[in-house]
Enzyme design. Sequence first.
Site, short mmCIF file in Angstrom:
data_model
loop_
_atom_site.label_atom_id
_atom_site.label_comp_id
_atom_site.label_asym_id
_atom_site.label_seq_id
_atom_site.Cartn_x
_atom_site.Cartn_y
_atom_site.Cartn_z
N GLY A 1 2.49 1.79 10.79
CA GLY A 1 3.43 2.90 10.63
C GLY A 1 4.15 3.28 11.92
O GLY A 1 4.76 4.35 12.00
N GLU B 1 -6.74 4.38 8.20
CA GLU B 1 -6.51 5.81 7.99
C GLU B 1 -7.75 6.48 7.40
O GLU B 1 -7.96 7.67 7.57
CB GLU B 1 -5.28 6.01 7.09
CG GLU B 1 -3.99 5.72 7.84
CD GLU B 1 -2.80 5.36 6.98
OE1 GLU B 1 -2.86 5.54 5.74
OE2 GLU B 1 -1.80 4.89 7.55
N GLU C 1 -5.33 -5.42 10.58
CA GLU C 1 -4.28 -4.44 10.84
C GLU C 1 -4.55 -3.74 12.17
O GLU C 1 -5.36 -2.79 12.21
CB GLU C 1 -4.26 -3.40 9.72
CG GLU C 1 -4.03 -3.97 8.35
CD GLU C 1 -3.48 -2.91 7.41
OE1 GLU C 1 -2.35 -3.09 6.95
OE2 GLU C 1 -4.16 -1.91 7.17
N SER D 1 3.48 -2.65 10.27
CA SER D 1 4.94 -2.66 10.40
C SER D 1 5.59 -3.98 10.00
O SER D 1 6.53 -4.45 10.64
CB SER D 1 5.36 -2.26 11.83
OG SER D 1 4.89 -0.96 12.12
N ASN E 1 0.87 -1.18 0.00
CA ASN E 1 0.00 0.00 0.00
C ASN E 1 0.90 1.23 0.00
O ASN E 1 1.51 1.55 1.02
CB ASN E 1 -0.89 -0.04 1.26
CG ASN E 1 -1.68 1.24 1.45
OD1 ASN E 1 -1.79 2.06 0.53
ND2 ASN E 1 -2.24 1.42 2.64
N TRP E 2 0.98 1.89 -1.16
CA TRP E 2 1.90 3.03 -1.26
C TRP E 2 1.34 4.28 -0.60
O TRP E 2 2.03 5.29 -0.52
CB TRP E 2 2.21 3.32 -2.74
CG TRP E 2 3.22 2.38 -3.34
CD1 TRP E 2 3.86 1.35 -2.70
CD2 TRP E 2 3.73 2.39 -4.68
NE1 TRP E 2 4.72 0.72 -3.55
CE2 TRP E 2 4.67 1.33 -4.78
CE3 TRP E 2 3.49 3.18 -5.80
CZ2 TRP E 2 5.36 1.06 -5.97
CZ3 TRP E 2 4.18 2.91 -6.99
CH2 TRP E 2 5.10 1.86 -7.06
N LYS E 3 0.08 4.24 -0.19
CA LYS E 3 -0.57 5.42 0.41
C LYS E 3 -0.36 6.62 -0.53
O LYS E 3 -0.39 6.46 -1.74
CB LYS E 3 -0.05 5.68 1.82
CG LYS E 3 -0.12 4.42 2.68
CD LYS E 3 0.11 4.69 4.12
CE LYS E 3 0.13 3.37 4.88
NZ LYS E 3 0.20 3.52 6.30
N HIS F 1 -9.49 1.02 5.11
CA HIS F 1 -8.20 1.16 5.79
C HIS F 1 -8.40 2.04 7.02
O HIS F 1 -9.19 2.98 6.99
CB HIS F 1 -7.16 1.77 4.84
CG HIS F 1 -5.77 1.71 5.37
ND1 HIS F 1 -5.31 2.58 6.34
CD2 HIS F 1 -4.75 0.85 5.12
CE1 HIS F 1 -4.05 2.27 6.62
NE2 HIS F 1 -3.69 1.22 5.90
N GLY G 1 2.74 -1.24 4.29
CA GLY G 1 2.79 0.18 3.97
C GLY G 1 4.22 0.61 3.70
O GLY G 1 4.76 0.41 2.61
N GLY G 2 4.86 1.17 4.72
CA GLY G 2 6.21 1.76 4.57
C GLY G 2 7.20 0.90 3.80
O GLY G 2 7.86 1.39 2.87
C1 PEP Z 1 -0.70 -0.10 6.06
O1 PEP Z 1 -0.67 1.03 5.65
O2 PEP Z 1 -1.66 -0.83 5.79
C2 PEP Z 1 0.42 -0.58 6.87
C3 PEP Z 1 0.34 -1.77 7.40
O3 PEP Z 1 1.48 0.28 7.04
P1 PEP Z 1 2.92 -0.09 7.68
O4 PEP Z 1 3.38 -1.36 7.04
O5 PEP Z 1 3.79 1.08 7.33
O6 PEP Z 1 2.71 -0.26 9.16
#
Ligand code: PEP
Length: 265
Positions: free
Chosen positions: A187, A117, A181, A219, A28-30, A115, A240-241
């Site tokens: 994050g 966010e 999640e 993470s 997920n590049w956000k 999600h 994500g990251g």
């Molecule tokens: C996400 O955005 O769904 C996520 C899990 O981010 P991260 O891996 O950065 O915690």
Amino acid sequence: MFTLAVRTILGSFAKYMEMIMRPLIAGNWKMHGDMGWSDKPEVFEKYYPAKSREHLDVLICPPSPFIAPLVRSCSKAQIYVGGQNCHVAESGAHTGEVSAGMLKSAGANYVIVGHSERRANGETDVMVKEKALAANKANIMPIICVGESLAQRESGKASDVVSQQIKSSVPNITDYVIAYEPIWAIGTGKTATASDIAEMHAVIRKIVGNKIKILYGGSVKPANAQQILSTANVNGALIGGASLDMESLAAIAKAAPKNASTKNY
Ligand code: PEP
């Protein structure tokens, strides 16, 4: 005696389904990237060539403007492309929104819905359910996100919260993916322990049955990927990251179990 035999057969069937469930490694590049990132699939392919990853699916969910250009480069690298959100309607006066059908026509095969966010900005279970249904109607696979906050976990309500989210956010469809999640792990660099993950994924498995993939997100990094991806009832990861860097994403994908063999790219 008869009941015991039936239970044993059902138990072995569940184990078999678990074994062949093909891992899905989803990035997920956000709100990151630019048009230059359309060469990233080629970079991923160098780190982890398609011919060595026939046992899993890789997915990248970029910001909407980059979906079409990425579809071209991703298809060469045998990587799926997905959206990060969709509107419930097929079309109409909804300035700034994108429908599931539009994602599909741009070449996306998946869409993330609910999600945390977005839930933090007011997206409710009802809206998530409608979005997942819209995705299903557009023939695109919804990845329905659920997860508890730190306060909910600390007060012992994590399982109830997640169970309720699933019951209220999943429409009456048979093709979808769940991403568990925990909000406090997204994050933050904090990951749930393997036993927390196993416990929650078992709760989710009971609700969704054996045919639905359950991803873990929060993470996930190359250093913890193997332990997470080999946990019972974990069928992949939402990242994500670490998905912004192709070397990291490839390292995570390489950590996925290799016992699934059905090729469905
Ligand atoms: C996400 O955005 O769904 C996520 C899990 O981010 P991260 O891996 O950065 O915690």
